[in-house]
Design a protein around this motif. Structure first.
Motif, short mmCIF file in Angstrom:
data_model
loop_
_atom_site.label_atom_id
_atom_site.label_comp_id
_atom_site.label_asym_id
_atom_site.label_seq_id
_atom_site.Cartn_x
_atom_site.Cartn_y
_atom_site.Cartn_z
N PRO A 181 2.60 15.76 -8.13
CA PRO A 181 1.49 14.85 -8.98
C PRO A 181 0.20 14.52 -8.05
CG PRO A 181 3.87 13.83 -8.80
CD PRO A 181 3.94 15.15 -7.73
N ALA A 182 -0.85 15.16 -8.63
CA ALA A 182 -2.09 14.74 -8.23
C ALA A 182 -2.49 13.30 -7.80
CB ALA A 182 -3.43 15.23 -9.02
N GLY A 183 -1.97 12.44 -8.44
CA GLY A 183 -1.98 10.96 -8.28
C GLY A 183 -1.23 10.52 -6.88
N ARG A 184 -0.24 10.88 -6.84
CA ARG A 184 0.72 10.53 -5.62
C ARG A 184 -0.03 11.36 -4.33
NH1 ARG A 184 5.83 8.41 -6.16
NH2 ARG A 184 5.62 6.94 -7.98
N LEU A 185 -0.41 12.45 -4.49
CA LEU A 185 -1.18 12.93 -3.40
C LEU A 185 -2.19 12.13 -3.06
CD1 LEU A 185 -1.09 15.67 -1.51
CD2 LEU A 185 -2.58 16.79 -2.97
N SER A 186 -3.07 11.53 -3.85
CA SER A 186 -4.33 10.81 -3.44
C SER A 186 -3.72 9.46 -2.87
CB SER A 186 -5.08 10.41 -4.75
OG SER A 186 -5.77 11.54 -5.42
N LEU A 187 -2.57 8.92 -3.20
CA LEU A 187 -2.28 7.84 -2.56
C LEU A 187 -1.57 8.09 -1.17
CD1 LEU A 187 -1.31 4.86 -2.83
CD2 LEU A 187 0.93 5.66 -3.67
N SER A 188 -1.07 9.24 -0.91
CA SER A 188 -0.48 9.80 0.51
C SER A 188 -1.92 9.78 1.35
CB SER A 188 0.23 11.06 0.26
OG SER A 188 1.33 10.60 -0.50
N ALA A 189 -2.92 10.48 0.78
CA ALA A 189 -4.30 10.58 1.58
C ALA A 189 -4.79 9.32 1.86
CB ALA A 189 -5.10 11.46 0.63
N PHE A 212 -6.43 4.44 5.45
CA PHE A 212 -5.76 3.25 6.00
C PHE A 212 -5.77 3.13 7.31
CE2 PHE A 212 -1.91 0.43 6.88
CZ PHE A 212 -2.61 -0.56 6.90
N PRO A 213 -5.53 4.11 8.12
CA PRO A 213 -5.61 4.12 9.82
C PRO A 213 -6.97 3.97 10.10
CG PRO A 213 -3.91 5.76 8.86
CD PRO A 213 -4.75 5.48 7.69
N ALA A 214 -7.99 4.69 9.56
CA ALA A 214 -9.35 4.54 9.71
C ALA A 214 -9.81 3.12 9.75
CB ALA A 214 -10.31 5.61 9.17
N PHE A 215 -9.48 2.43 8.84
CA PHE A 215 -9.95 1.22 8.45
C PHE A 215 -9.42 0.30 9.31
CE2 PHE A 215 -9.28 -2.62 6.32
CZ PHE A 215 -10.55 -3.20 5.85
N ALA A 216 -8.10 0.38 9.33
CA ALA A 216 -7.35 -0.79 10.81
C ALA A 216 -7.89 -0.31 12.06
CB ALA A 216 -5.83 -0.14 10.78
N MET A 217 -8.31 0.92 12.29
CA MET A 217 -8.91 1.04 13.65
C MET A 217 -10.34 0.33 13.65
SD MET A 217 -9.29 4.72 15.53
CE MET A 217 -10.76 5.49 14.62
N VAL A 230 -2.52 2.17 15.63
CA VAL A 230 -1.02 2.03 15.98
C VAL A 230 -0.30 1.24 14.68
CG1 VAL A 230 0.93 1.40 17.35
CG2 VAL A 230 -0.84 2.99 18.23
N ALA A 231 -1.15 -0.05 14.26
CA ALA A 231 -0.38 -0.94 13.59
C ALA A 231 -0.36 -0.21 12.44
CB ALA A 231 -1.16 -2.20 13.58
N ALA A 232 -1.40 0.44 11.67
CA ALA A 232 -1.54 1.14 10.62
C ALA A 232 -0.54 2.14 10.43
CB ALA A 232 -3.01 1.81 10.28
N ALA A 273 2.55 2.48 11.84
CA ALA A 273 3.57 1.26 11.74
C ALA A 273 3.74 0.73 10.40
CB ALA A 273 3.69 0.42 12.90
N ILE A 274 2.78 0.23 9.91
CA ILE A 274 2.88 -0.33 8.49
C ILE A 274 3.23 0.72 7.41
CG2 ILE A 274 1.56 -1.30 6.57
CD1 ILE A 274 -0.07 -3.04 9.05
N THR A 275 2.39 2.07 7.61
CA THR A 275 2.47 3.11 6.87
C THR A 275 4.00 3.57 6.79
OG1 THR A 275 0.19 3.69 6.76
CG2 THR A 275 1.84 5.28 6.08
N ARG A 276 4.54 3.55 7.91
CA ARG A 276 6.05 4.14 8.22
C ARG A 276 6.82 3.16 7.27
NH1 ARG A 276 7.08 7.90 12.52
NH2 ARG A 276 9.02 8.92 11.69
N LEU A 277 6.79 1.75 7.72
CA LEU A 277 7.58 0.99 7.07
C LEU A 277 7.57 0.91 5.47
CD1 LEU A 277 9.42 -1.48 7.49
CD2 LEU A 277 7.22 -3.06 7.34
N LEU A 278 6.38 1.12 5.03
CA LEU A 278 6.19 1.01 3.52
C LEU A 278 6.92 2.33 3.04
CD1 LEU A 278 2.46 0.49 2.84
CD2 LEU A 278 4.48 -1.07 2.04
N VAL A 279 6.86 3.62 3.70
CA VAL A 279 7.48 4.62 3.21
C VAL A 279 8.95 4.42 3.30
CG1 VAL A 279 7.87 6.99 3.80
CG2 VAL A 279 5.44 6.25 3.66
N ALA A 280 9.48 3.66 4.34
CA ALA A 280 11.05 3.75 4.26
C ALA A 280 11.36 2.33 3.38
CB ALA A 280 11.18 2.84 5.81
N LEU A 281 10.55 1.31 3.04
CA LEU A 281 11.09 0.54 2.02
C LEU A 281 10.88 0.82 0.38
CD1 LEU A 281 9.42 -2.78 3.71
CD2 LEU A 281 12.06 -1.89 3.71
N LEU A 282 9.78 1.89 0.34
CA LEU A 282 9.65 2.21 -1.13
C LEU A 282 9.70 3.84 -1.13
CD1 LEU A 282 6.41 0.47 -1.45
CD2 LEU A 282 8.64 -0.33 -2.45
#
Length: 156
Positions: free
Chosen positions: A71-79, A85-90, A116-118, A120-129
């Motif tokens: 699904p193209a929409g899911r690919l955009s969310l993954s990107a 998100f990591p660039a913004f958090a940095m 690193v926080a970004a 960790a947060i992404t990894r946690l989101l993927v584990a929870l959802l």
């Protein structure tokens, strides 16, 4: 309205333990409209086929011609989660380091901590959802492909 799925054709090389090893068609990657931004084309690196390991669809057997859809929409969310998100958090971490301590080292440490926080947060989101990441599907293709199965032969 939902975006059309991203599709690539391939041939199932083997099925083991619920996973299908699929040789992806890469001959058309050079002429595709996505150009150098396509991940499949980059993985191919000039080879006629790239192997992917994907969850097997019931009834899929070695030698089957399949379409790998995503699904193209899911690919955009993954990107977004993987790049933006990591660039913004940095940047946020660097700004906080500068605001709190005012030194170059604090800015660098803040940037590293934000990155690193970004992650960790992404990894946690993927584990929870678990439905957050795109799940590619193998769809059997009826009829013949313009690419022969011989082109997909790939030795390990």
């Amino acid at each position: 309205m939902s975006a059309a799925p991203i599709e690539h054709r391939g041939v199932v090389q083997r099925v083991e333990g619920g996973l299908a090893i699929v040789a992806m068609e890469t001959a058309g990657c050079a002429s595709c409209g996505q150009g150098g931004s396509c991940g499949i084309g980059k993985m191919a690196a000039g080879r006629p086929a790239t192997l992917l390991t994907l969850p097997a669809t019931p009834g899929i057997r070695a030698g089957d011609l399949v379409s790998v859809t995503l699904p193209a929409g899911r690919l955009s969310l993954s990107a977004l989660l993987g790049y933006l998100f990591p660039a913004f958090a940095m940047l946020l971490g660097a700004w906080l380091g500068t605001a709190l301590a005012g030194s170059d080292s604090a800015t660098a440490i803040g940037a590293m901590l934000g990155f690193v926080a970004a992650l960790a947060i992404t990894r946690l989101l993927v584990a929870l959802l678990p439905g957050l990441l795109p799940a590619p599907r193998l769809i059997p293709v009826a009829g013949h492909s313009p690419v022969s199965q011989q082109e997909f032969h790939h030795e390990h």
